[in-house]
Scaffold this active site. Sequence first.
Site, mmCIF file in Angstrom:
data_model
loop_
_atom_site.group_PDB
_atom_site.id
_atom_site.type_symbol
_atom_site.label_atom_id
_atom_site.label_comp_id
_atom_site.label_asym_id
_atom_site.label_seq_id
_atom_site.Cartn_x
_atom_site.Cartn_y
_atom_site.Cartn_z
ATOM 1 N N LYS A 181 -7.188 12.081 66.873
ATOM 2 C CA LYS A 181 -7.979 12.220 65.644
ATOM 3 C C LYS A 181 -9.472 12.262 65.985
ATOM 4 O O LYS A 181 -10.060 13.322 65.986
ATOM 5 C CB LYS A 181 -7.640 11.095 64.682
ATOM 6 C CG LYS A 181 -6.134 11.115 64.338
ATOM 7 C CD LYS A 181 -5.713 9.920 63.583
ATOM 8 C CE LYS A 181 -4.238 9.680 63.642
ATOM 9 N NZ LYS A 181 -3.424 10.735 63.035
ATOM 10 N N TRP B 255 1.910 2.907 58.440
ATOM 11 C CA TRP B 255 1.694 2.679 59.868
ATOM 12 C C TRP B 255 1.793 1.215 60.267
ATOM 13 O O TRP B 255 2.278 0.895 61.358
ATOM 14 C CB TRP B 255 0.385 3.316 60.326
ATOM 15 C CG TRP B 255 0.486 4.818 60.229
ATOM 16 C CD1 TRP B 255 -0.152 5.627 59.347
ATOM 17 C CD2 TRP B 255 1.351 5.667 61.008
ATOM 18 N NE1 TRP B 255 0.243 6.928 59.532
ATOM 19 C CE2 TRP B 255 1.162 6.987 60.540
ATOM 20 C CE3 TRP B 255 2.265 5.457 62.043
ATOM 21 C CZ2 TRP B 255 1.851 8.078 61.076
ATOM 22 C CZ3 TRP B 255 2.944 6.548 62.577
ATOM 23 C CH2 TRP B 255 2.732 7.826 62.096
ATOM 24 N N ASP C 139 -4.546 -1.597 64.919
ATOM 25 C CA ASP C 139 -4.293 -0.168 65.133
ATOM 26 C C ASP C 139 -5.460 0.587 64.507
ATOM 27 O O ASP C 139 -5.608 0.618 63.289
ATOM 28 C CB ASP C 139 -2.962 0.215 64.458
ATOM 29 C CG ASP C 139 -2.699 1.720 64.480
ATOM 30 O OD1 ASP C 139 -3.530 2.473 65.026
ATOM 31 O OD2 ASP C 139 -1.653 2.143 63.939
HETATM 32 N N1 PMP Z 1 -1.097 4.664 63.632
HETATM 33 C C1 PMP Z 1 -1.784 5.402 62.746
HETATM 34 C C2 PMP Z 1 -2.757 4.720 61.845
HETATM 35 C C3 PMP Z 1 -1.590 6.788 62.698
HETATM 36 O O1 PMP Z 1 -2.269 7.521 61.819
HETATM 37 C C4 PMP Z 1 -0.670 7.387 63.583
HETATM 38 C C5 PMP Z 1 -0.426 8.879 63.600
HETATM 39 N N2 PMP Z 1 -0.843 9.598 62.547
HETATM 40 C C6 PMP Z 1 0.038 6.577 64.465
HETATM 41 C C7 PMP Z 1 -0.218 5.225 64.473
HETATM 42 C C8 PMP Z 1 1.031 7.152 65.413
HETATM 43 O O2 PMP Z 1 0.323 7.784 66.398
HETATM 44 P P1 PMP Z 1 1.000 8.665 67.547
HETATM 45 O O3 PMP Z 1 1.481 9.905 66.888
HETATM 46 O O4 PMP Z 1 -0.129 8.865 68.491
HETATM 47 O O5 PMP Z 1 2.094 7.884 68.159
#
Ligand code: PMP
Length: 361
Positions: free
Chosen positions: A196, A102, A172
């Site tokens: 989440k 991520w 993030d």
């Molecule tokens: N950052 C993290 C730490 C994630 O776990 C996720 C999705 N699992 C995202 C970003 C991306 O999120 P989204 O699907 O809401 O765009």
Amino acid sequence: MTRIYNFSAGPSILPREALEEASRELVDYKNSGMSLIEMSHRGKIYDEVHNETIFLLKDILQVPDDYEILFIQGGATLQFAMVPMAFLSPKAKADFILTGHWALKAYEDARLIGQANVVWDGAADKYTRIPDSNEFTLNKDAVYAYICSNETIGGIQWREFPLTGSIPLIVDMSSDIMSRPVDWNKVSMLFAGTQKNLAPAGMALVIMKKEMIEKAAKNLPAYLRYDLHAKEKSLYNTPPTFTVWMTNLTLKWITSIGGLNEIEKRRDEKAAMLYKAIDESNGYYRCPVDRNSRSTMNVVWRMLSEDLENRFLKEALKQGLSGLKGHRSVGGLRASLYNAMPVEGVKVLVDFMQYFMQKNG
Ligand code: PMP
């Protein structure tokens, strides 16, 4: 109806109380004769929910007055783009600490916009650990430093965010928001996809210092401008009203059980129980992650073979334990222990792990 224990990484388990409240009010919201999700986002009823949600966030996370709380669609992924669009250019530099999937995603987007500088990269260790603060040096002229608080796929988590001095830290927190207090002395901006620990998918919670909003680029299409979202109190366009409402109900649930203190107590109990079961299995279950970097939210482990892992998954599902498959990019197993997962659910999982090991060990 029996609900099964859903260990999915996201969208993921939500508090039963929040779901029940939503279902009671879904068709006829507080005797208004219609659903909240059918009514104008400019009306008094929705406005109250919207403002209360912001109030609850401020209260639970102790957000200081010089920060703005925003709801922006596009999930966390849009923030990967919006952050560099707001603050970077070919002349401006940001520092990235790459801890896994991520953080990398955010870095790759930032590279398209400006100077994205890697100050630490965990690739050599296959992204199994968080660096110590003496392992990286930030650039004095960086306009921000960037980390991912909890790597949902790799199962590693920053215990303490780094001190970045005068360089604003952007975090993030998609997969550990509301599971820990935020040290606002360190964090200038955070964002989190809601699916989440907050609500269904559909938006990102963004909390940022007002002085960062002032600095954010304004020569951008309207939806990409933090200043417009702030000025319009996240009502620049039609917000995802259902997601905001569910966020509201989840936050009320957190307050009702005793706030972040209780959340942290349950979090540590659940994580300790599961890691203990892994550690005491004599290698039958094996967590590939550095001990000091272990995530309290997403616990990952491997078994002796993929075949055994598949059998584990199949049998676990029969016992009402779902969502335990690791991310497709890494395989293995993963249990997401988000706030709404009851301690009891982890007990059932651990009992099953012991039973499976005895039967197949
Ligand atoms: N950052 C993290 C730490 C994630 O776990 C996720 C999705 N699992 C995202 C970003 C991306 O999120 P989204 O699907 O809401 O765009």
